[in-house]
Design a protein around this motif. Sequence first.
Motif, PDB file in Angstrom:
ATOM      1  N   ASP A 128       0.994  -1.415   0.266  1.00  0.00           N
ATOM      2  CA  ASP A 128      -0.131   0.325  -0.431  1.00  0.00           C
ATOM      3  C   ASP A 128       0.916   1.125  -0.052  1.00  0.00           C
ATOM      4  OD1 ASP A 128      -2.085  -1.466   0.201  1.00  0.00           O
ATOM      5  OD2 ASP A 128      -2.520  -1.151   2.246  1.00  0.00           O
ATOM      6  N   VAL A 129       0.443   2.231  -0.652  1.00  0.00           N
ATOM      7  CA  VAL A 129       0.995   3.712  -0.523  1.00  0.00           C
ATOM      8  C   VAL A 129       0.519   5.295  -0.759  1.00  0.00           C
ATOM      9  CG1 VAL A 129       2.765   4.782  -2.568  1.00  0.00           C
ATOM     10  CG2 VAL A 129       2.039   2.165  -2.757  1.00  0.00           C
ATOM     11  N   GLU A 130       1.349   5.766   0.326  1.00  0.00           N
ATOM     12  CA  GLU A 130       0.192   6.477   0.950  1.00  0.00           C
ATOM     13  C   GLU A 130       1.464   7.704   0.051  1.00  0.00           C
ATOM     14  OE1 GLU A 130      -1.523   5.334   5.083  1.00  0.00           O
ATOM     15  OE2 GLU A 130      -0.109   7.274   4.472  1.00  0.00           O
ATOM     16  N   VAL A 131       0.939   9.121  -0.423  1.00  0.00           N
ATOM     17  CA  VAL A 131       1.572  10.073  -0.604  1.00  0.00           C
ATOM     18  C   VAL A 131       1.198  11.298  -0.381  1.00  0.00           C
ATOM     19  CG1 VAL A 131       1.928  12.133  -2.226  1.00  0.00           C
ATOM     20  CG2 VAL A 131       1.462   9.581  -3.507  1.00  0.00           C
ATOM     21  N   SER A 132       1.534  12.139   0.293  1.00  0.00           N
ATOM     22  CA  SER A 132       1.524  13.044   1.062  1.00  0.00           C
ATOM     23  C   SER A 132       2.331  14.512   0.722  1.00  0.00           C
ATOM     24  CB  SER A 132       1.561  13.026   2.790  1.00  0.00           C
ATOM     25  OG  SER A 132       2.658  12.610   3.241  1.00  0.00           O
ATOM     26  N   SER A 133       1.348  15.591   0.974  1.00  0.00           N
ATOM     27  CA  SER A 133       2.573  16.251   0.713  1.00  0.00           C
ATOM     28  C   SER A 133       2.331  18.500   1.290  1.00  0.00           C
ATOM     29  CB  SER A 133       2.266  17.428  -0.563  1.00  0.00           C
ATOM     30  OG  SER A 133       2.768  18.551  -1.224  1.00  0.00           O
ATOM     31  N   GLY A 134       2.983  18.360   1.982  1.00  0.00           N
ATOM     32  CA  GLY A 134       2.916  20.266   2.795  1.00  0.00           C
ATOM     33  C   GLY A 134       1.608  19.418   4.283  1.00  0.00           C
ATOM     34  N   GLY A 135       2.272  17.690   4.698  1.00  0.00           N
ATOM     35  CA  GLY A 135       1.242  16.963   5.155  1.00  0.00           C
ATOM     36  C   GLY A 135       0.478  16.852   5.546  1.00  0.00           C
ATOM     37  N   MET A 136      -0.347  16.756   4.112  1.00  0.00           N
ATOM     38  CA  MET A 136      -1.529  16.102   3.368  1.00  0.00           C
ATOM     39  C   MET A 136      -1.675  15.375   2.528  1.00  0.00           C
ATOM     40  SD  MET A 136      -3.607  19.855   3.228  1.00  0.00           S
ATOM     41  CE  MET A 136      -4.992  18.595   2.936  1.00  0.00           C
ATOM     42  N   LEU A 137      -2.227  14.253   3.451  1.00  0.00           N
ATOM     43  CA  LEU A 137      -2.576  13.133   2.016  1.00  0.00           C
ATOM     44  C   LEU A 137      -3.284  13.349   0.750  1.00  0.00           C
ATOM     45  CD1 LEU A 137      -2.170   9.999   2.200  1.00  0.00           C
ATOM     46  CD2 LEU A 137      -4.668   9.729   2.611  1.00  0.00           C
ATOM     47  N   ILE A 138      -2.742  12.900  -0.045  1.00  0.00           N
ATOM     48  CA  ILE A 138      -2.776  14.058  -1.232  1.00  0.00           C
ATOM     49  C   ILE A 138      -3.067  12.293  -2.839  1.00  0.00           C
ATOM     50  CG2 ILE A 138      -1.952  15.775  -1.371  1.00  0.00           C
ATOM     51  CD1 ILE A 138      -0.071  14.996  -3.472  1.00  0.00           C
ATOM     52  N   ALA A 139      -2.873  11.396  -2.126  1.00  0.00           N
ATOM     53  CA  ALA A 139      -3.017  10.062  -3.377  1.00  0.00           C
ATOM     54  C   ALA A 139      -2.408   8.589  -2.470  1.00  0.00           C
ATOM     55  CB  ALA A 139      -2.608  10.557  -4.115  1.00  0.00           C
ATOM     56  N   GLU A 140      -3.390   7.876  -2.495  1.00  0.00           N
ATOM     57  CA  GLU A 140      -3.042   6.577  -1.932  1.00  0.00           C
ATOM     58  C   GLU A 140      -3.458   5.582  -3.295  1.00  0.00           C
ATOM     59  OE1 GLU A 140      -5.289   5.578   2.317  1.00  0.00           O
ATOM     60  OE2 GLU A 140      -6.486   6.732   0.503  1.00  0.00           O
ATOM     61  N   GLN A 141      -2.239   4.187  -3.458  1.00  0.00           N
ATOM     62  CA  GLN A 141      -2.644   3.493  -4.001  1.00  0.00           C
ATOM     63  C   GLN A 141      -2.072   2.346  -3.699  1.00  0.00           C
ATOM     64  OE1 GLN A 141      -3.368   2.773  -6.880  1.00  0.00           O
ATOM     65  NE2 GLN A 141      -4.128   4.202  -8.494  1.00  0.00           N
ATOM     66  N   TRP A 142      -1.983   1.091  -4.465  1.00  0.00           N
ATOM     67  CA  TRP A 142      -1.425  -0.356  -4.530  1.00  0.00           C
ATOM     68  C   TRP A 142      -0.878  -1.430  -5.313  1.00  0.00           C
ATOM     69  CZ3 TRP A 142      -2.658  -5.217  -6.220  1.00  0.00           C
ATOM     70  CH2 TRP A 142      -3.915  -5.069  -6.932  1.00  0.00           C
ATOM     71  N   ALA A 143      -0.119  -1.862  -5.087  1.00  0.00           N
ATOM     72  CA  ALA A 143       0.781  -2.643  -5.982  1.00  0.00           C
ATOM     73  C   ALA A 143       0.640  -4.000  -5.848  1.00  0.00           C
ATOM     74  CB  ALA A 143       2.036  -2.264  -6.779  1.00  0.00           C
ATOM     75  N   LEU A 144       0.385  -4.865  -6.845  1.00  0.00           N
ATOM     76  CA  LEU A 144       1.078  -6.542  -6.599  1.00  0.00           C
ATOM     77  C   LEU A 144       2.868  -6.323  -6.642  1.00  0.00           C
ATOM     78  CD1 LEU A 144      -0.041  -9.773  -6.249  1.00  0.00           C
ATOM     79  CD2 LEU A 144      -0.116  -9.216  -8.336  1.00  0.00           C
ATOM     80  N   ASN A 145       3.265  -6.367  -7.328  1.00  0.00           N
ATOM     81  CA  ASN A 145       4.619  -5.991  -8.319  1.00  0.00           C
ATOM     82  C   ASN A 145       5.495  -5.442  -7.241  1.00  0.00           C
ATOM     83  OD1 ASN A 145       4.949  -8.561  -9.849  1.00  0.00           O
ATOM     84  ND2 ASN A 145       4.397  -7.832 -11.371  1.00  0.00           N
ATOM     85  N   GLU A 146       5.219  -4.202  -7.452  1.00  0.00           N
ATOM     86  CA  GLU A 146       6.476  -3.041  -6.871  1.00  0.00           C
ATOM     87  C   GLU A 146       5.626  -1.627  -7.027  1.00  0.00           C
ATOM     88  OE1 GLU A 146       6.012  -2.987 -11.058  1.00  0.00           O
ATOM     89  OE2 GLU A 146       7.465  -4.660 -10.061  1.00  0.00           O
ATOM     90  N   ALA A 147       5.937  -0.894  -6.492  1.00  0.00           N
ATOM     91  CA  ALA A 147       5.431   0.956  -6.962  1.00  0.00           C
ATOM     92  C   ALA A 147       6.837   1.921  -6.663  1.00  0.00           C
ATOM     93  CB  ALA A 147       4.609   1.105  -5.365  1.00  0.00           C
ATOM     94  N   SER A 148       6.573   1.975  -7.798  1.00  0.00           N
ATOM     95  CA  SER A 148       7.917   2.946  -7.713  1.00  0.00           C
ATOM     96  C   SER A 148       8.441   4.087  -7.608  1.00  0.00           C
ATOM     97  CB  SER A 148       8.888   2.104  -9.136  1.00  0.00           C
ATOM     98  OG  SER A 148       7.983   2.552 -10.595  1.00  0.00           O
ATOM     99  N   VAL A 149       9.279   5.198  -7.412  1.00  0.00           N
ATOM    100  CA  VAL A 149       9.488   6.260  -7.529  1.00  0.00           C
ATOM    101  C   VAL A 149      10.326   6.971  -8.925  1.00  0.00           C
ATOM    102  CG1 VAL A 149       9.922   8.761  -6.144  1.00  0.00           C
ATOM    103  CG2 VAL A 149       8.425   6.976  -5.001  1.00  0.00           C
TER     104      VAL A 149
END
Length: 293
Positions: A128-149
């Motif tokens: 599970d992936v959470e993306v935050s900016s400026g202390g605020m949650l802006i996106a959520e995602q998930w992956a079976l293989n990989e999540a890459s930045v």
Amino acid sequence: MTRSAVVVAHTGRKEIRSMATSVVSKLTDAGFEVRMLAAEAADCEVTDEVTIVDGPHAAAGAEILLTFGGDGTFLRASELARPAAVPMIGVNFGHVGFLAEAEPDEFDETVASIVARRYSVEERTTVDVEVSSGGMLIAEQWALNEASVEKASRERILEAAVSVDERPLLRFGCDGVLCATPTGSTAYAFSAGGPIVWPNVDAFLVVPNAAHAVFSRPIIVAPHSVVDVELISPELPAVLSCDGRRSVALPPQARIRFRRGKQSVLIARAHEWNFGERLVTKFQLPVRGFRGM
């Protein structure tokens, strides 16, 4: 009670359309309700023989989901199977096939095993992936293989800081950072220099991609660990990619948090299967000539 199966197929190839049409016939004759997405049913010319489904609840209440294609088709279908907790079995028409494990020449045996309920089911860890900016949650995602930045600009390197369980660990310029599951260790993470991990190992992989640093080795962390990747530059954005299918734009100085997924993906297995043997076959590893072989 009527049994139900979902069929997902990469219908761009004639041999896949033919096999998907055959499985619809075989399962229907065995008393199954067979569901397919509208476009794929039309491509296979089975619209009148199946139940047309669409949307995130397409697999709800089904007994099993079958895919015909490569690992990309399997990953696409996992978006339907995961929320419904439906086990998946894939017939591999791709180049590698670590997710879609059954081969086309095993088709009849695979269908017979499904009809007879002669298959096992195992859980595969997700991230599970959470993306935050400026202390605020802006996106959520998930992956079976990989999540890459990944860096958003080819001309500039990505400046990233990696923390594990909120303790700083790594900081470097790079093309990206991957957080992969053992299931995904043979995919993007492997191409980026990560280790191959048996899928029943309970762990996460953190793999720097082309990092400019003295220490840029992949690391394996505990399954309950929380991994944070922070974008350092106040100017450079990036991109989050999950299984190569779902993308999220990352603003400069975003924080991306990876943790074990709350919901697993279920994989059904109808045949004898050994991960080591699959590695040898798929990667054509040179085992001949070893002592005792």
